[in-house]
Scaffold this active site. Structure first.
Site, PDB file in Angstrom:
ATOM      1  N   ASP A   9      62.309   3.310  90.217  1.00  0.00           N
ATOM      2  CA  ASP A   9      61.709   2.395  89.117  1.00  0.00           C
ATOM      3  C   ASP A   9      61.259   3.583  88.069  1.00  0.00           C
ATOM      4  O   ASP A   9      60.472   3.910  88.234  1.00  0.00           O
ATOM      5  CB  ASP A   9      60.847   1.646  89.696  1.00  0.00           C
ATOM      6  CG  ASP A   9      60.051   0.966  88.706  1.00  0.00           C
ATOM      7  OD1 ASP A   9      60.029   1.107  87.445  1.00  0.00           O
ATOM      8  OD2 ASP A   9      59.151  -0.120  89.207  1.00  0.00           O
ATOM      9  N   LYS A  63      59.538  -0.744  79.236  1.00  0.00           N
ATOM     10  CA  LYS A  63      58.606  -0.480  78.610  1.00  0.00           C
ATOM     11  C   LYS A  63      58.969   0.323  77.078  1.00  0.00           C
ATOM     12  O   LYS A  63      59.259  -0.334  76.262  1.00  0.00           O
ATOM     13  CB  LYS A  63      57.740   0.538  79.334  1.00  0.00           C
ATOM     14  CG  LYS A  63      57.017  -0.296  80.594  1.00  0.00           C
ATOM     15  CD  LYS A  63      55.646   0.721  81.081  1.00  0.00           C
ATOM     16  CE  LYS A  63      54.948  -0.186  82.276  1.00  0.00           C
ATOM     17  NZ  LYS A  63      53.814  -0.962  81.717  1.00  0.00           N
ATOM     18  N   TYR A 108      45.098 -10.089  84.673  1.00  0.00           N
ATOM     19  CA  TYR A 108      44.018 -10.002  85.808  1.00  0.00           C
ATOM     20  C   TYR A 108      42.605 -10.384  85.598  1.00  0.00           C
ATOM     21  O   TYR A 108      41.815  -9.636  85.965  1.00  0.00           O
ATOM     22  CB  TYR A 108      44.244  -8.595  86.292  1.00  0.00           C
ATOM     23  CG  TYR A 108      45.585  -8.131  86.723  1.00  0.00           C
ATOM     24  CD1 TYR A 108      46.446  -8.674  87.696  1.00  0.00           C
ATOM     25  CD2 TYR A 108      46.236  -7.422  85.761  1.00  0.00           C
ATOM     26  CE1 TYR A 108      47.634  -8.440  87.771  1.00  0.00           C
ATOM     27  CE2 TYR A 108      47.761  -6.629  85.848  1.00  0.00           C
ATOM     28  CZ  TYR A 108      48.338  -7.570  87.289  1.00  0.00           C
ATOM     29  OH  TYR A 108      49.599  -7.031  87.344  1.00  0.00           O
ATOM     30  N   TYR A 126      53.945   0.363  92.445  1.00  0.00           N
ATOM     31  CA  TYR A 126      53.553  -0.575  91.720  1.00  0.00           C
ATOM     32  C   TYR A 126      54.942  -0.980  90.967  1.00  0.00           C
ATOM     33  O   TYR A 126      55.458  -0.155  90.423  1.00  0.00           O
ATOM     34  CB  TYR A 126      52.553  -0.648  90.490  1.00  0.00           C
ATOM     35  CG  TYR A 126      52.445  -1.902  89.739  1.00  0.00           C
ATOM     36  CD1 TYR A 126      51.670  -2.807  90.227  1.00  0.00           C
ATOM     37  CD2 TYR A 126      53.327  -1.901  88.578  1.00  0.00           C
ATOM     38  CE1 TYR A 126      51.747  -4.157  89.523  1.00  0.00           C
ATOM     39  CE2 TYR A 126      53.251  -2.986  87.958  1.00  0.00           C
ATOM     40  CZ  TYR A 126      52.677  -4.072  88.163  1.00  0.00           C
ATOM     41  OH  TYR A 126      52.698  -5.352  87.287  1.00  0.00           O
TER      42      TYR A 126
HETATM   43  N1  PMP Z   1      57.458  -1.136  87.498  1.00  0.00           N
HETATM   44  C1  PMP Z   1      56.581  -0.019  86.796  1.00  0.00           C
HETATM   45  C2  PMP Z   1      56.700   1.063  87.476  1.00  0.00           C
HETATM   46  C3  PMP Z   1      55.729  -0.275  86.170  1.00  0.00           C
HETATM   47  O1  PMP Z   1      54.636   0.386  85.839  1.00  0.00           O
HETATM   48  C4  PMP Z   1      55.637  -1.996  85.467  1.00  0.00           C
HETATM   49  C5  PMP Z   1      54.509  -2.346  84.515  1.00  0.00           C
HETATM   50  N2  PMP Z   1      53.107  -1.511  84.273  1.00  0.00           N
HETATM   51  C6  PMP Z   1      56.433  -2.771  86.105  1.00  0.00           C
HETATM   52  C7  PMP Z   1      57.346  -2.322  86.899  1.00  0.00           C
HETATM   53  C8  PMP Z   1      56.628  -4.159  85.469  1.00  0.00           C
HETATM   54  O2  PMP Z   1      56.842  -4.390  84.346  1.00  0.00           O
HETATM   55  P1  PMP Z   1      56.704  -5.620  83.345  1.00  0.00           P
HETATM   56  O3  PMP Z   1      55.111  -5.576  83.119  1.00  0.00           O
HETATM   57  O4  PMP Z   1      57.499  -5.223  82.157  1.00  0.00           O
HETATM   58  O5  PMP Z   1      57.097  -6.747  84.000  1.00  0.00           O
END
Ligand code: PMP
Length: 446
Positions: free
Chosen positions: A266, A295, A21, A152
């Site tokens: 998620d 993660k 970004y 997100y």
């Molecule tokens: N979902 C959530 C809740 C996240 O915090 C993130 C990354 N910050 C993602 C999906 C996307 O994961 P990635 O950056 O490994 O593609």
């Protein structure tokens, strides 16, 4: 002494390499010279060498710290066997072991695992899975998702479509994103410790009731179009470090059941102990149909994510026209990543409760003075997450530099200076992080 010529690496990077970004002509990055334990050794763009505790855990994934001997050993051992093989028609021990381990600890009775190569891709796979599930059940027109504002879920197209429509990237790609159904952001809640040592959730009850009514009426209005509910459980991360009441997740479970929708949680940011439960869904005692993890899965060593699904979902896919979940990336279930993930999850399982409890206590105590600052609107902690929210947008460059002078690496965004430190931090490290954040905010914003 700063090198008057500045950091040669930062200068080579500038204008050549895109950063997340960030514009190509934006501020030069800090160069990482080394990373060990919970510390980064950095060279600033002006050439100054700095050492800092990584209060970001490399965007929330390096929970065991850098060069962790257990994770290093797992990586070396697998490297000596084989680092990658295709997953079509082949399998390997690290993947099977990891799938067994994840289904055993997942929130709810998960029976199937799909390994993806990043969090965003795992969200894509989860969304595809929901559409295939509905089609298999004779409801092919159910192709939209019910979610909440402020979320997100990643940067790929379907994932972007369920991110917050205002603060996400919808305005950059008008017309290109699927149009989802957005409920309001669940009202803020706070976990407070009672005098008898128990935790209690506090929230504006009326706001909660109003939110619930709105969600139910949205679901009623869109039943025939909806495939699933998609949500970050209890903590919305990149959408604003927003903590909401577990009751909201229970409402979403009920809504999903009432309307024949799947519930996708998620847990990419919240999984593996971060919020003070092994998975944040457990705060609500809710059993999802589909779970995304990523993660901390590999302790931040390699990119790997997974989609977990219940037997009911798996059976529907197997009975469907295509019989298979229609996804299959080149690096699916990368053996090196799976081997490290096995070691990382094992470490999490053995120590997350003590570590996260300890980090939570020290963070809560030493971030609280920020509440007295003029520039601060709110201070909140949940598990190993600490957030200082300002009354106006953060001056990112100045707060970053001020925190670094105090030995702490942070990456603020919007009006938030926050930390999700490695669980491997000592009490002194966590205190340094909290005091560094409070000091930097006081210095820059008053
Ligand atoms: N979902 C959530 C809740 C996240 O915090 C993130 C990354 N910050 C993602 C999906 C996307 O994961 P990635 O950056 O490994 O593609």
């Amino acid at each position: 002494m700063p090198d008057p010529a500045g950091s040669p690496l930062a200068a080579r990077d500038g204008g050549l390499v895109w950063h997340p970004y960030a514009p190509l002509d934006g501020p030069l990055p800090y160069a990482v010279e080394g990373a060990a334990g919970v510390r980064l050794t950095l060279t600033a763009p002006d050439g100054e060498r700095l050492e800092a505790v990584d209060a970001m855990a490399s965007w929330w994934c390096a929970v065991h710290g850098y060069r962790n001997p257990v994770l290093d050993a797992a990586a070396h051992e697998q490297l000596d066997r084989f680092s990658h093989v295709m997953f079509g028609g082949l399998t390997h021990e690290p993947a099977v072991r990891l799938a067994e381990r994840l289904t055993a600890i997942a929130p709810g009775p998960m029976a199937h695992v799909f390994f993806a190569d990043s969090g965003s891709v795992s969200v894509e796979v989860a969304l595809k899975l929901c559409l295939q599930y509905q089609a298999a059940r004779g409801r092919p027109r159910r192709q939209r998702f019910l979610t909440v504002r402020g979320g997100y879920h990643g940067d790929t197209f379907a994932a972007m479509s369920v991110c917050d429509p205002v603060d996400g990237m919808h305005s950059a790609f008008p017309g290109a994103l699927a149009r989802q159904v957005f409920a309001p952001r669940p009202p803020a809640a706070r976990l407070v410790a009672t005098p008898i040592g128990e935790n209690r959730w506090e929230c504006d009850e009326l706001a909660l009731q109003a939110w619930e009514a709105e969600v139910r009426s949205l679901a009623d209005a869109h039943t025939d179009e909806l495939a699933a509910v998609v949500v970050e459980p209890v903590l919305q991360g990149a959408g604003g470090m927003h903590v909401y009441h577990p009751r909201c997740l229970q409402v979403l479970r009920e809504v999903a059941d009432d309307h024949g929708l799947l519930l996708v949680v998620d847990e990419i940011a919240t999984g593996f102990g971060r919020t003070g439960r092994l998975f944040a869904s457990e705060w609500a005692e809710v059993s999802p149909d589909v779970v995304c993890v990523g993660k901390a899965l590999t302790g931040g060593y390699l990119s790997l994510a997974a989609v977990l699904a219940t037997r009911r979902v798996g059976e529907a896919i197997t009975r469907s026209e295509f019989r298979a979940l229609l996804h299959g990336p080149t690096f699916m279930a990368n053996p090196l990543a799976c081997a490290v993930a096995n070691a990382s999850v094992e470490l999490v399982e053995s120590s997350w409760k003590d570590d996260v409890g300890r980090v939570a206590r020290v963070l809560t105590e030493h971030l609280s003075p920020a509440a007295r600052l003029r520039s601060v609107a709110d201070v909140r902690t949940l598990g190993a997450v600490g957030v200082v929210q300002l009354t106006s947008p953060v001056d990112v460059a100045r707060v970053t530099a001020a925190a670094l002078r105090r030995g702490v690496w942070v990456r603020p965004f919007r009006d938030l200076v926050y930390t999700m430190p490695p669980y491997a931090c000592s009490d002194d490290d966590v205190r340094l992080v909290a005091q560094g954040i409070v000091g930097a905010v006081a210095e820059v914003h008053g």
